[in-house]
Design a protein around this motif. Structure first.
Motif, PDB file in Angstrom:
ATOM      1  N   VAL A  92       0.838  -1.201   0.000  1.00 56.54           N
ATOM      2  CA  VAL A  92       0.000   0.000   0.000  1.00 56.54           C
ATOM      3  C   VAL A  92       0.868   1.244   0.000  1.00 56.54           C
ATOM      4  N   PHE A  93       1.929   1.220   0.804  1.00 56.76           N
ATOM      5  CA  PHE A  93       2.836   2.366   0.874  1.00 56.76           C
ATOM      6  C   PHE A  93       3.471   2.647  -0.490  1.00 56.76           C
ATOM      7  N   TRP A  94       4.000   1.615  -1.133  1.00 54.25           N
ATOM      8  CA  TRP A  94       4.666   1.823  -2.418  1.00 54.25           C
ATOM      9  C   TRP A  94       3.685   2.211  -3.512  1.00 54.25           C
ATOM     10  N   LEU A  95       2.467   1.700  -3.436  1.00 52.82           N
ATOM     11  CA  LEU A  95       1.450   2.092  -4.411  1.00 52.82           C
ATOM     12  C   LEU A  95       1.103   3.575  -4.244  1.00 52.82           C
ATOM     13  N   CYS A  96       0.965   4.017  -3.011  1.00 54.64           N
ATOM     14  CA  CYS A  96       0.663   5.430  -2.758  1.00 54.64           C
ATOM     15  C   CYS A  96       1.828   6.317  -3.201  1.00 54.64           C
ATOM     16  N   ALA A  97       3.058   5.843  -2.997  1.00 59.21           N
ATOM     17  CA  ALA A  97       4.214   6.607  -3.464  1.00 59.21           C
ATOM     18  C   ALA A  97       4.185   6.751  -4.985  1.00 59.21           C
ATOM     19  N   LEU A  98       3.834   5.674  -5.672  1.00 58.26           N
ATOM     20  CA  LEU A  98       3.709   5.721  -7.135  1.00 58.26           C
ATOM     21  C   LEU A  98       2.624   6.704  -7.554  1.00 58.26           C
ATOM     22  N   LEU A  99       1.492   6.690  -6.862  1.00 64.74           N
ATOM     23  CA  LEU A  99       0.398   7.601  -7.194  1.00 64.74           C
ATOM     24  C   LEU A  99       0.796   9.060  -6.969  1.00 64.74           C
ATOM     25  N   LEU A 100       1.516   9.342  -5.892  1.00 64.49           N
ATOM     26  CA  LEU A 100       1.930  10.715  -5.611  1.00 64.49           C
ATOM     27  C   LEU A 100       2.910  11.228  -6.663  1.00 64.49           C
ATOM     28  N   VAL A 101       3.857  10.382  -7.050  1.00 64.02           N
ATOM     29  CA  VAL A 101       4.815  10.775  -8.092  1.00 64.02           C
ATOM     30  C   VAL A 101       4.079  11.026  -9.410  1.00 64.02           C
ATOM     31  N   THR A 102       3.139  10.165  -9.737  1.00 68.96           N
ATOM     32  CA  THR A 102       2.384  10.315 -10.979  1.00 68.96           C
ATOM     33  C   THR A 102       1.525  11.573 -10.944  1.00 68.96           C
ATOM     34  N   ALA A 103       0.918  11.860  -9.801  1.00 70.19           N
ATOM     35  CA  ALA A 103       0.109  13.072  -9.671  1.00 70.19           C
ATOM     36  C   ALA A 103       0.961  14.323  -9.840  1.00 70.19           C
ATOM     37  N   MET A 104       2.182  14.298  -9.336  1.00 64.87           N
ATOM     38  CA  MET A 104       3.076  15.439  -9.511  1.00 64.87           C
ATOM     39  C   MET A 104       3.430  15.641 -10.985  1.00 64.87           C
ATOM     40  N   LEU A 105       3.580  14.554 -11.717  1.00 61.87           N
ATOM     41  CA  LEU A 105       3.817  14.676 -13.162  1.00 61.87           C
ATOM     42  C   LEU A 105       2.628  15.330 -13.844  1.00 61.87           C
ATOM     43  N   GLY A 106       1.419  14.943 -13.441  1.00 62.42           N
ATOM     44  CA  GLY A 106       0.231  15.574 -14.000  1.00 62.42           C
ATOM     45  C   GLY A 106       0.134  17.037 -13.637  1.00 62.42           C
ATOM     46  N   PHE A 107       0.516  17.390 -12.410  1.00 60.40           N
ATOM     47  CA  PHE A 107       0.494  18.789 -11.980  1.00 60.40           C
ATOM     48  C   PHE A 107       1.486  19.620 -12.792  1.00 60.40           C
ATOM     49  N   ILE A 108       2.675  19.071 -13.011  1.00 58.98           N
ATOM     50  CA  ILE A 108       3.678  19.765 -13.826  1.00 58.98           C
ATOM     51  C   ILE A 108       3.180  19.927 -15.258  1.00 58.98           C
ATOM     52  N   ASN A 109       2.498  18.922 -15.760  1.00 62.39           N
ATOM     53  CA  ASN A 109       1.932  19.014 -17.105  1.00 62.39           C
ATOM     54  C   ASN A 109       0.942  20.172 -17.196  1.00 62.39           C
ATOM     55  N   GLY A 110       0.111  20.346 -16.167  1.00 56.86           N
ATOM     56  CA  GLY A 110      -0.823  21.464 -16.155  1.00 56.86           C
ATOM     57  C   GLY A 110      -0.123  22.805 -16.135  1.00 56.86           C
ATOM     58  N   LEU A 111       0.931  22.929 -15.332  1.00 57.80           N
ATOM     59  CA  LEU A 111       1.688  24.178 -15.294  1.00 57.80           C
ATOM     60  C   LEU A 111       2.347  24.461 -16.641  1.00 57.80           C
ATOM     61  N   ASP A 112       2.762  23.409 -17.326  1.00 56.80           N
ATOM     62  CA  ASP A 112       3.376  23.570 -18.644  1.00 56.80           C
ATOM     63  C   ASP A 112       2.365  24.139 -19.644  1.00 56.80           C
ATOM     64  N   TYR A 113       1.125  23.660 -19.583  1.00 58.53           N
ATOM     65  CA  TYR A 113       0.076  24.202 -20.441  1.00 58.53           C
ATOM     66  C   TYR A 113      -0.209  25.659 -20.116  1.00 58.53           C
ATOM     67  N   ILE A 114      -0.181  25.999 -18.827  1.00 60.41           N
ATOM     68  CA  ILE A 114      -0.486  27.368 -18.425  1.00 60.41           C
ATOM     69  C   ILE A 114       0.603  28.330 -18.887  1.00 60.41           C
ATOM     70  N   ASP A 115       1.864  27.917 -18.765  1.00 60.53           N
ATOM     71  CA  ASP A 115       2.978  28.781 -19.150  1.00 60.53           C
ATOM     72  C   ASP A 115       3.006  28.978 -20.668  1.00 60.53           C
ATOM     73  N   GLY A 116       3.223  27.903 -21.395  1.00 62.65           N
ATOM     74  CA  GLY A 116       3.133  27.957 -22.853  1.00 62.65           C
ATOM     75  C   GLY A 116       4.328  28.546 -23.567  1.00 62.65           C
ATOM     76  N   ASP A 117       5.319  29.097 -22.845  1.00 63.73           N
ATOM     77  CA  ASP A 117       6.497  29.677 -23.481  1.00 63.73           C
ATOM     78  C   ASP A 117       7.755  28.867 -23.228  1.00 63.73           C
ATOM     79  N   SER A 118       7.731  28.029 -22.212  1.00 65.20           N
ATOM     80  CA  SER A 118       8.877  27.182 -21.900  1.00 65.20           C
ATOM     81  C   SER A 118       8.365  25.782 -21.592  1.00 65.20           C
ATOM     82  N   GLY A 119       9.239  24.822 -21.677  1.00 67.92           N
ATOM     83  CA  GLY A 119       8.817  23.451 -21.422  1.00 67.92           C
ATOM     84  C   GLY A 119       8.389  22.753 -22.705  1.00 67.92           C
ATOM     85  N   LEU A 120       7.614  21.692 -22.530  1.00 72.49           N
ATOM     86  CA  LEU A 120       7.208  20.871 -23.675  1.00 72.49           C
ATOM     87  C   LEU A 120       6.041  21.461 -24.447  1.00 72.49           C
TER      88      LEU A 120
END
Length: 299
Positions: free
Chosen positions: A53-81
């Protein structure tokens, strides 16, 4: 005598009263009425979590942070992917020729209006046809050019009022007509800055011509109307919000040990996508792992 009564022996009665015990408190109870059975209420937070359960939650938190960064990348639009200009340029494909209008103001570096400046756009079509259209700014620096083609075009600003002609070239991204409306014209509003004499001396070889086209083409830094990227900013806010919901669901799932909550968290982080779709892959993996979680046994 018949009416005589026998005298009461007060001394004997008082002696008897003093010999009886006097109640000075509640009596002690030898056997308790209630006794503990040793049972206790098991709270969700008291349960032992399986290491998985601990390792699954760690995986979910890391994945959620990737999604959060993806959202910030869309908002910025001048740098990043994510690049807003790239998305807007993709929307121009298939747009009708002559369906773009460029308007705005020309100002100097100090912010004051630049009147009597020529703004010209050169349009090169796929069939090799070259069209040049321009307009001269009024006393407030305003300009408007109609009948342009949506997409990346070459823009020139000229000032002949300083004795010798001074020219500046940029790439400009013209918006196509909005797809969700019946508007047949795409409007692009840009505030242009005309360089000072000092800038011309520093950035041009002859002091009269500055060409920003190579740099803007190599780095996808064309002049564009940032308001046209409002849709992508909203998408970025949505991705970041979904990722935050996934983080909250992960924390609740770990605290309560609920597999259903962890599955819901995996769905949310899956929808946040992440850079290169990383959150989609890891979210789907986490969702599958929730079915492999063992049941928790309590003492």
């Amino acid at each position: 005598m018949e009416g005589d009564e026998e005298p009461v022996e007060l001394e004997d009665q008082s002696a008897q009263e003093t010999s009886e015990p006097i109640l000075t408190g509640l009596p002690e109870v030898e056997d308790s009425v209630f006794s503990s059975s040793g049972a206790r209420i098991m709270l969700p937070s008291d349960r032992r979590q399986h290491p998985m359960v601990f390792w699954l939650c760690a995986l979910l938190l890391v994945t959620a942070m990737l999604g959060f960064i993806n959202g910030l990348d869309y908002i910025d639009g001048d740098s990043g992917l994510i690049n807003h200009r790239r998305f807007i340029n993709m929307d121009t494909r298939g747009a009708a020729p002559g369906s773009a209008i460029l308007l705005g103001t020309v100002v100097y570096e100090d912010g004051s209006a630049a009147p009597n400046h020529i703004v010209q756009v050169t349009v090169k079509r796929d069939d090799g046809t070259i069209i040049e259209k321009g307009n001269t700014t009024d006393e407030n620096g305003n300009y408007r050019i109609e009948g342009l083609d949506p997409g990346v075009q070459v823009l020139m600003i000229a000032n002949a009022s300083r004795g010798t002609a001074q020219l500046v070239q940029h790439l400009v991204l013209l918006n196509p007509p909005p797809k969700m409306t019946f508007e047949p014209i795409g409007f692009t509003t840009i505030r242009l800055t005309f360089p000072s004499d000092a800038t011309f001396e520093q950035e041009s070889e002859d002091g009269s011509f500055i060409n920003y086209v190579p740099y803007e083409a190599a780095n996808e830094k064309e002049l564009y109307d940032s308001s046209a990227a409002g849709l992508y900013v909203m998408i970025g806010v949505g991705f970041s919000g979904i990722a935050l919901i996934g983080i909250v669901a992960t924390v609740l799932g770990y605290r309560d040990g609920g597999r259903g909550m962890l599955r819901m968290a995996a769905v949310f982080v899956f929808l946040s996508q992440g850079p290169y779709g990383s959150a989609c892959c890891l979210g789907a993996l986490a969702f599958g792992l929730t079915f492999a979680l063992p049941k928790v046994h309590h003492d």
